[in-house]
Design a protein around this motif. Structure first.
Motif, PDB file in Angstrom:
ATOM      1  N   ALA A   1      -0.648  -1.549  -4.345  1.00 46.63           N
ATOM      2  CA  ALA A   1      -0.955  -1.887  -3.029  1.00 46.63           C
ATOM      3  C   ALA A   1       0.096  -2.707  -1.972  1.00 46.63           C
ATOM      4  O   ALA A   1       0.226  -2.178  -0.969  1.00 46.63           O
ATOM      5  CB  ALA A   1      -2.513  -3.046  -3.045  1.00 46.63           C
ATOM      6  N   TYR A   2       0.889  -3.549  -2.639  1.00 44.75           N
ATOM      7  CA  TYR A   2       1.988  -4.286  -1.925  1.00 44.75           C
ATOM      8  C   TYR A   2       2.916  -3.085  -1.636  1.00 44.75           C
ATOM      9  O   TYR A   2       3.456  -3.248  -0.368  1.00 44.75           O
ATOM     10  CB  TYR A   2       2.534  -5.416  -2.770  1.00 44.75           C
ATOM     11  CG  TYR A   2       3.587  -5.900  -2.014  1.00 44.75           C
ATOM     12  CD1 TYR A   2       3.558  -6.783  -1.186  1.00 44.75           C
ATOM     13  CD2 TYR A   2       5.015  -5.562  -2.268  1.00 44.75           C
ATOM     14  CE1 TYR A   2       4.651  -7.372  -0.444  1.00 44.75           C
ATOM     15  CE2 TYR A   2       6.199  -5.991  -1.719  1.00 44.75           C
ATOM     16  CZ  TYR A   2       5.992  -7.295  -0.776  1.00 44.75           C
ATOM     17  OH  TYR A   2       6.914  -7.672  -0.063  1.00 44.75           O
ATOM     18  N   LYS A   3       3.422  -2.327  -2.588  1.00 42.08           N
ATOM     19  CA  LYS A   3       4.325  -1.409  -2.418  1.00 42.08           C
ATOM     20  C   LYS A   3       3.958  -0.519  -1.356  1.00 42.08           C
ATOM     21  O   LYS A   3       4.689   0.133  -0.682  1.00 42.08           O
ATOM     22  CB  LYS A   3       4.778  -0.500  -3.765  1.00 42.08           C
ATOM     23  CG  LYS A   3       5.576  -1.744  -4.800  1.00 42.08           C
ATOM     24  CD  LYS A   3       5.770  -1.005  -6.002  1.00 42.08           C
ATOM     25  CE  LYS A   3       6.573  -1.756  -6.827  1.00 42.08           C
ATOM     26  NZ  LYS A   3       6.952  -0.717  -8.069  1.00 42.08           N
ATOM     27  N   ARG A   4       2.640   0.040  -1.442  1.00 43.85           N
ATOM     28  CA  ARG A   4       2.050   1.196  -0.534  1.00 43.85           C
ATOM     29  C   ARG A   4       2.067   0.547   0.978  1.00 43.85           C
ATOM     30  O   ARG A   4       2.355   1.173   1.921  1.00 43.85           O
ATOM     31  CB  ARG A   4       0.605   1.547  -0.934  1.00 43.85           C
ATOM     32  CG  ARG A   4       0.050   2.695  -0.275  1.00 43.85           C
ATOM     33  CD  ARG A   4      -1.150   3.158  -0.773  1.00 43.85           C
ATOM     34  NE  ARG A   4      -2.029   2.131  -0.888  1.00 43.85           N
ATOM     35  CZ  ARG A   4      -2.520   1.416  -2.204  1.00 43.85           C
ATOM     36  NH1 ARG A   4      -1.975   1.718  -3.177  1.00 43.85           N
ATOM     37  NH2 ARG A   4      -3.438   0.811  -1.961  1.00 43.85           N
ATOM     38  N   ASN A   5       1.724  -0.568   1.211  1.00 45.30           N
ATOM     39  CA  ASN A   5       1.404  -1.198   2.414  1.00 45.30           C
ATOM     40  C   ASN A   5       2.802  -2.229   3.063  1.00 45.30           C
ATOM     41  O   ASN A   5       2.903  -2.265   4.238  1.00 45.30           O
ATOM     42  CB  ASN A   5       0.383  -2.206   2.427  1.00 45.30           C
ATOM     43  CG  ASN A   5      -0.918  -1.411   2.365  1.00 45.30           C
ATOM     44  OD1 ASN A   5      -1.491  -0.865   3.144  1.00 45.30           O
ATOM     45  ND2 ASN A   5      -1.482  -1.305   0.942  1.00 45.30           N
ATOM     46  N   PHE A   6       3.557  -2.553   2.299  1.00 43.86           N
ATOM     47  CA  PHE A   6       4.762  -3.497   2.457  1.00 43.86           C
ATOM     48  C   PHE A   6       6.143  -2.947   2.262  1.00 43.86           C
ATOM     49  O   PHE A   6       6.941  -3.091   3.215  1.00 43.86           O
ATOM     50  CB  PHE A   6       4.223  -4.808   2.343  1.00 43.86           C
ATOM     51  CG  PHE A   6       3.153  -5.461   2.642  1.00 43.86           C
ATOM     52  CD1 PHE A   6       2.971  -6.024   3.905  1.00 43.86           C
ATOM     53  CD2 PHE A   6       1.908  -5.413   1.904  1.00 43.86           C
ATOM     54  CE1 PHE A   6       1.904  -6.395   4.383  1.00 43.86           C
ATOM     55  CE2 PHE A   6       0.787  -6.008   2.584  1.00 43.86           C
ATOM     56  CZ  PHE A   6       0.782  -6.625   3.706  1.00 43.86           C
ATOM     57  N   ASN A   7       6.491  -2.637   0.962  1.00 48.93           N
ATOM     58  CA  ASN A   7       7.750  -2.298   0.671  1.00 48.93           C
ATOM     59  C   ASN A   7       7.850  -1.647  -0.565  1.00 48.93           C
ATOM     60  O   ASN A   7       7.466  -2.266  -1.627  1.00 48.93           O
ATOM     61  CB  ASN A   7       8.494  -3.648   0.346  1.00 48.93           C
ATOM     62  CG  ASN A   7      10.063  -3.405   0.402  1.00 48.93           C
ATOM     63  OD1 ASN A   7      10.398  -2.572   0.202  1.00 48.93           O
ATOM     64  ND2 ASN A   7      10.855  -4.586   0.637  1.00 48.93           N
TER      65      ASN A   7
ATOM     66  N   ASN B   1      -1.154 -11.483   5.822  1.00 46.31           N
ATOM     67  CA  ASN B   1      -2.548 -10.743   5.880  1.00 46.31           C
ATOM     68  C   ASN B   1      -2.727 -10.135   4.406  1.00 46.31           C
ATOM     69  O   ASN B   1      -3.148  -9.010   4.233  1.00 46.31           O
ATOM     70  CB  ASN B   1      -2.669  -9.858   7.087  1.00 46.31           C
ATOM     71  CG  ASN B   1      -1.380  -8.689   6.742  1.00 46.31           C
ATOM     72  OD1 ASN B   1      -0.515  -8.949   6.133  1.00 46.31           O
ATOM     73  ND2 ASN B   1      -1.575  -7.400   7.515  1.00 46.31           N
ATOM     74  N   PHE B   2      -2.173 -10.411   3.360  1.00 44.42           N
ATOM     75  CA  PHE B   2      -2.275  -9.715   2.137  1.00 44.42           C
ATOM     76  C   PHE B   2      -3.736 -10.124   1.362  1.00 44.42           C
ATOM     77  O   PHE B   2      -4.247  -9.234   0.543  1.00 44.42           O
ATOM     78  CB  PHE B   2      -1.195 -10.305   1.148  1.00 44.42           C
ATOM     79  CG  PHE B   2      -1.057  -9.537  -0.274  1.00 44.42           C
ATOM     80  CD1 PHE B   2      -0.953  -8.212  -0.031  1.00 44.42           C
ATOM     81  CD2 PHE B   2      -1.213  -9.911  -1.389  1.00 44.42           C
ATOM     82  CE1 PHE B   2      -0.659  -7.249  -1.101  1.00 44.42           C
ATOM     83  CE2 PHE B   2      -1.205  -9.165  -2.651  1.00 44.42           C
ATOM     84  CZ  PHE B   2      -0.840  -7.697  -2.481  1.00 44.42           C
TER      85      PHE B   2
ATOM     86  N   ILE C   1      -6.340  -7.067   2.094  1.00 51.39           N
ATOM     87  CA  ILE C   1      -5.893  -5.940   1.031  1.00 51.39           C
ATOM     88  C   ILE C   1      -6.374  -6.265  -0.165  1.00 51.39           C
ATOM     89  O   ILE C   1      -6.825  -5.528  -1.004  1.00 51.39           O
ATOM     90  CB  ILE C   1      -4.226  -5.614   1.224  1.00 51.39           C
ATOM     91  CG1 ILE C   1      -4.137  -5.288   2.773  1.00 51.39           C
ATOM     92  CG2 ILE C   1      -4.036  -4.459   0.416  1.00 51.39           C
ATOM     93  CD1 ILE C   1      -2.828  -5.085   3.091  1.00 51.39           C
TER      94      ILE C   1
ATOM     95  N   THR D   1      -8.962  -4.183  -2.782  1.00 49.93           N
ATOM     96  CA  THR D   1      -8.240  -3.637  -4.054  1.00 49.93           C
ATOM     97  C   THR D   1      -8.908  -4.219  -5.306  1.00 49.93           C
ATOM     98  O   THR D   1      -9.363  -3.375  -6.075  1.00 49.93           O
ATOM     99  CB  THR D   1      -6.669  -4.035  -4.016  1.00 49.93           C
ATOM    100  OG1 THR D   1      -6.008  -3.460  -2.897  1.00 49.93           O
ATOM    101  CG2 THR D   1      -6.073  -3.349  -5.166  1.00 49.93           C
TER     102      THR D   1
END
Length: 396
Positions: free
Chosen positions: A34-40, A102-103, A106, A110
């Protein structure tokens, strides 16, 4: 994530049997994606979910290199790493917290998806484990629907599939009807366990007798072999170690009640119950029931049994379209050649008056030595094939 979330994890572990640690690890893996998809998307990160507080932190993982970093998202120079901690060496990993503000939103979404998925997988696994142990067992299902001639049966926790090839001739399945079937295979698929059942398998007949006959269930009476042509006729060979127990009588039951219950379940399929014997001569003779056998001669090398029956019993021994002889062969494992008294005598060129001396009368007891001498092996090549006129013979 908060205390309510952790309490929910405890409840799921107790009610669904899914361990909390498995859920936590799955959530952490999903949060990395989820982090890679939304942030980096390029970053190498690790997500840590605190088991006590529910707090989530994201760390970027950078490899220490001696020279200047070529990719700041994956590497850090030795000089910069030692500014953080002088003990870092090339090749080691430096972790820096990069948790977005704002993690939390998400993460919550998730985590919910992961938990639902894991619960579903756990329930499927429980169902699979339950039914994989019941292969070759009998189950009762409720007819739910028809799909391209397949009958879909509701088993409660899951469904079973009754393929057209496993359905008995003449079976007419109605919705909400309760049907007994035999589990032939349990498969693990991406959509959950898939259970295949049969109404034609010989094992169904065996299990039905185990349910109806207490002596079979407790081991007093043993089913030695089963031969079945589903929907038409079956033969069952039974044996009792206890001489005081009649195995055939136990299976038939008082006034035929036990066997009749099975016949009803199998929609009128005829069932012959015969007594098994370790002597193949006697067993072969019994297997041709209800026909009376005068003599049996075994040809061990070809695994063929030559059987002589009275003239008036020939059609009965053969059965309609050879069915009785065919089932007897399956039951005993011997190929069976059936010959009438007259045919056997003619092969040896005996006059009519001498036949009774050779074969005895209808009251004779079958004796392994009471064989038909002089019958050449080429006359007993295979299971009996009906001669002209036998095709229309009915078996009473």
């Amino acid at each position: 994530m908060n205390e309510e979330f952790l309490a929910a994890m405890d409840a799921i572990e107790k009610e669904k049997g899914v361990k909390k640690e498995v859920l936590f690890e799955a959530i952490e893996a999903a949060l990395v994606s989820a982090y890679k998809r939304n942030f980096n998307a390029a970053a190498n990160v690790r997500v840590q979910l605190n088991r006590e507080s529910g707090e989530i932190k994201v760390y970027t993982r950078l490899e220490v290199v001696e020279e200047e970093s070529n990719d700041p998202q994956l590497e850090i120079s030795l000089q910069d790493a030692q500014k953080i901690d002088s003990r870092y060496e090339p090749g080691e990993i430096v972790e820096k917290e990069v948790t977005p503000k704002n993690f939390g939103r998400i993460a919550a979404q998730t985590a919910k998806q992961v938990v639902i998925q894991r619960i579903r997988e756990a329930e499927r696994e429980i169902v699979f484990d339950e039914y994989i142990d019941r292969e070759e067992d009998i189950i009762t299902g409720i007819v739910q629907r028809m799909e391209q001639k397949n009958v879909i049966m509701d088993l409660g926790k899951t469904e079973a599939v009754l393929l057209p090839t496993e359905q008995m001739p003449g079976d007419d399945y109605r919705q909400s009807e309760r049907v007994k079937a035999y589990i032939t295979e349990v498969k693990k698929t991406s959509k959950g366990p898939q259970i295949f059942v049969s109404r034609t398998h010989p094992g169904l007949l065996k299990r039905l007798f185990e349910l109806e006959v207490p002596e079979i269930f407790d081991g007093t009476v043993e089913i030695k072999s089963v031969a079945r042509e589903a929907g038409y006729r079956s033969k069952l060979a039974v044996y009792s170690k206890n001489k005081d127990v009649d195995p055939v009588g136990a299976c038939v039951g008082p006034k035929g009640a036990r066997v009749q219950a099975i016949v009803t379940e199998l929609r009128g399929e005829k069932i012959d119950i015969v007594k098994w014997d370790e002597d193949p001569v006697i067993f072969v003779a019994n297997s041709l029931s209800p026909a009376k056998v005068m003599s049996v001669s075994l040809h061990q090398e070809q695994k063929v049994a030559s059987v002589v029956v009275p003239d008036y019993q020939l059609s009965l021994a053969i059965g309609k379209e050879g069915q009785n002889a065919r089932l007897a062969a399956k039951l005993t494992g011997w190929k069976i050649d059936i010959t009438s008294e007259s045919q056997a005598a003619e092969r040896q060129g005996l006059p009519v008056e001498e036949r009774s001396e050779l074969f005895g009368n209808d009251e004779d007891v079958i004796d392994p030595e009471n064989t038909v001498p002089g019958v050449p092996d080429e006359l007993v090549e295979a299971v009996y094939r009906p001669e002209k006129g036998d095709e229309d013979d009915e078996t009473p």
